[in-house]
Design an enzyme around this catalytic site. Structure first.
Site, PDB file in Angstrom:
ATOM      1  CG  HIS A 121      30.913  52.852   4.238  1.00  0.00           C
ATOM      2  ND1 HIS A 121      29.808  52.568   5.008  1.00  0.00           N
ATOM      3  CD2 HIS A 121      30.793  54.153   3.873  1.00  0.00           C
ATOM      4  CE1 HIS A 121      29.048  53.660   5.101  1.00  0.00           C
ATOM      5  NE2 HIS A 121      29.624  54.634   4.417  1.00  0.00           N
ATOM      6  CG  ASP A 198      30.824  48.938  -0.671  1.00  0.00           C
ATOM      7  OD1 ASP A 198      30.184  49.589  -1.528  1.00  0.00           O
ATOM      8  OD2 ASP A 198      31.011  49.329   0.488  1.00  0.00           O
ATOM      9  CD  GLN A 201      32.584  56.744  -2.425  1.00  0.00           C
ATOM     10  OE1 GLN A 201      32.834  57.547  -3.311  1.00  0.00           O
ATOM     11  NE2 GLN A 201      31.749  56.995  -1.465  1.00  0.00           N
ATOM     12  CE  LYS A 224      27.739  57.111  -0.873  1.00  0.00           C
ATOM     13  NZ  LYS A 224      28.449  56.145  -0.047  1.00  0.00           N
ATOM     14  CB  CYS A 362      31.026  55.612   7.394  1.00  0.00           C
ATOM     15  SG  CYS A 362      29.630  56.658   7.705  1.00  0.00           S
TER      16      CYS A 362
HETATM   17  C1  LIG Z   1      28.286  55.353   0.877  1.00  0.00           C
HETATM   18  C2  LIG Z   1      28.924  54.048   0.984  1.00  0.00           C
HETATM   19  C3  LIG Z   1      28.251  52.947   1.514  1.00  0.00           C
HETATM   20  C4  LIG Z   1      26.870  53.045   2.075  1.00  0.00           C
HETATM   21  O1  LIG Z   1      25.954  53.502   1.122  1.00  0.00           O
HETATM   22  P1  LIG Z   1      24.487  53.930   1.542  1.00  0.00           P
HETATM   23  O2  LIG Z   1      23.999  54.631   0.321  1.00  0.00           O
HETATM   24  O3  LIG Z   1      24.608  54.835   2.721  1.00  0.00           O
HETATM   25  O4  LIG Z   1      23.737  52.688   1.832  1.00  0.00           O
HETATM   26  C5  LIG Z   1      28.903  51.750   1.549  1.00  0.00           C
HETATM   27  N1  LIG Z   1      30.158  51.617   1.085  1.00  0.00           N
HETATM   28  C6  LIG Z   1      30.838  52.635   0.562  1.00  0.00           C
HETATM   29  C7  LIG Z   1      32.221  52.430   0.042  1.00  0.00           C
HETATM   30  C8  LIG Z   1      30.249  53.897   0.489  1.00  0.00           C
HETATM   31  O5  LIG Z   1      30.921  54.920  -0.013  1.00  0.00           O
END
Ligand SMILES: *Cc1c(COP(=O)(O)O)cnc(C)c1O
Length: 404
Positions: A121, A198, A201, A224, A362
């Site tokens: 992302h 990260d 997801q 999320k 993104c």
């Molecule tokens: C949504 C997302 C982000 C960013 O998250 P924010 O809530 O917009 O800060 C980063 N990495 C992944 C894999 C995402 O799905």
């Protein structure tokens, strides 16, 4: 087992109509919906004990502090961190990654290397590029294959003693690929590199054990995870967080301030400058409890059945191609249809009450890899149903007649 009727009742927004049609919400990878218990928690905070934390001697402040710190413990337990002070409240994944990237500004040196994957992302690309600009460190990118799976051998071949940091998504938001983080961690650690995962997801779908996996940094977003927007988590091992300098100064993060010198507060406060999103933090704890009441095992099983069903139904449509067919994936289907622009299809689906996402999600490097401008992405949650998938598939068939 998922009691789908009861679960759907927990989410008031699912009763909404869009242009006279029942809402079909398939944009869960962008933001998940919020159950009533979480909405009630926010309402309860502002109705009954809204006040600033950690400072007040009065009753309301004590109640708010207790609730906020309890939420921190809920996160600690859910992710199995060793200490609750290893859990830092942030505004979300983006903020969390930026704290870490900024912290390494005076630690990395010229020609040190940072490895990312091609499926990151933008939030897990840009902060590292900025860090490289500040330090002269070099960004390296681990490639993926046509199925959207990370090529582990290639990752291994670029991971070396120059590698200081590895930043990689647990699950790709654009493709749903679950990355082999155990192998990545072990390769990185054998090269003495620190790993940031990260988990934005992954956390809504997969039970994560930070200690068992030996993860160095892990980040998630509340919105999320059935929680509110504007709150998230940065986990870091105590040793690493103690070494990492804070990127923001202000109230709450200090022990002692004089004009000559400031002594930073201990963890977690060192990284929590200013008044945080108190209601958000408390409500995120409630959201995590809600997910655990349903259970990660039940969620995984149910979402897998949605993914399999959607995949086979969509593949019946002529000219439809799915991007990301890795064996290990969460309930995300990213696809395109021959000679139809993703955006045009998205608009028609919206008219019919179906919320999907179109574009590059993104993650432009993924789209560049497949040489496409973008995809249509349907991402599912445990409150979605096969009937809703039928509605989407039929809508796509109708749209196709109109657009081709
Ligand atoms: C949504 C997302 C982000 C960013 O998250 P924010 O809530 O917009 O800060 C980063 N990495 C992944 C894999 C995402 O799905």
């Amino acid at each position: 087992m998922i009691d789908i009727k009861k679960i759907r009742n927990d989410f008031p927004i699912l009763k909404r109509k869009i242009n006279g049609n029942q809402l079909v919400y398939f944009d869960n990878a962008a933001t998940s919906q919020t159950p009533q218990v979480v909405i009630d928690e926010i309402l309860n905070y502002y109705s009954n004990y809204n006040s600033n934390i950690h400072r007040g001697v009065h009753k309301l402040s004590q109640e708010a502090t207790d609730a906020y710190e309890k939420a921190r413990q809920i996160l600690q337990l859910n992710f199995n961190a060793r200490h609750s002070h290893e859990i830092i409240f942030t505004s979300g994944s983006t903020h969390s990654i930026n704290i870490v990237a900024a912290g390494y500004s005076n630690i990395l040196k010229k020609d040190d290397e940072i490895i990312l994957s091609v499926m990151e992302h933008h939030s897990n690309i840009v902060p590292w590029q900025m860090l490289c600009e500040r330090t002269g460190a070099i960004l390296r990118v681990a490639p993926m294959d046509q199925n959207g799976g990370l090529i582990l051998e290639e990752f291994e071949s670029i991971c070396c003693d120059k590698t200081q940091l590895v930043a990689i998504s647990h699950v790709s938001n654009a493709l749903g690929t679950i990355n082999p983080i155990e192998s990545i961690l072990s390769i990185a650690h054998s090269n003495n590199a620190v790993v940031l995962i990260d988990g934005a997801q992954a956390a809504p779908h997969i039970k994560i054990d930070l200690q068992e996996l030996d993860i160095d940094y892990y980040v998630v977003s509340g919105h999320k995870l059935m929680g509110p927007t504007g709150v998230g988590m940065l986990y870091g091992k105590e040793k690493l967080l103690n070494m990492l300098p804070p990127s923001q100064g202000g109230g709450e993060m200090i022990d002692e301030v004089t004009f000559e010198k400031t002594i930073y507060a201990k963890l977690p406060h060192k990284f929590e400058a200013g008044t945080p999103n108190i209601a958000g933090g408390i409500a995120l704890g409630t959201a995590i409890n809600y997910i655990n009441e349903i259970g990660y095992d039940s969620i995984a099983k149910y979402e897998k059945s949605l993914l399999d069903y959607a995949t086979s139904e969509l593949l019946e449509i002529e000219g439809l191609k799915i991007y990301g067919q890795s064996k290990q994936k969460t309930a995300i289907v990213s696809f395109s249809i021959k000679s139809i622009h993703a955006y045009d299809l998205g608009v028609i689906l919206d008219k019919l009450g179906i919320a999907v996402r179109t574009g590059h999600h993104c993650a432009q490097p993924i789209m560049d890899y497949f040489q496409i401008p973008g995809t249509i992405r349907a991402s599912f949650s445990f409150y979605n149903t096969k009937e809703e998938i039928d509605i989407m598939v039929n809508a796509i068939k109708r749209a196709k007649l109109m657009l081709v």
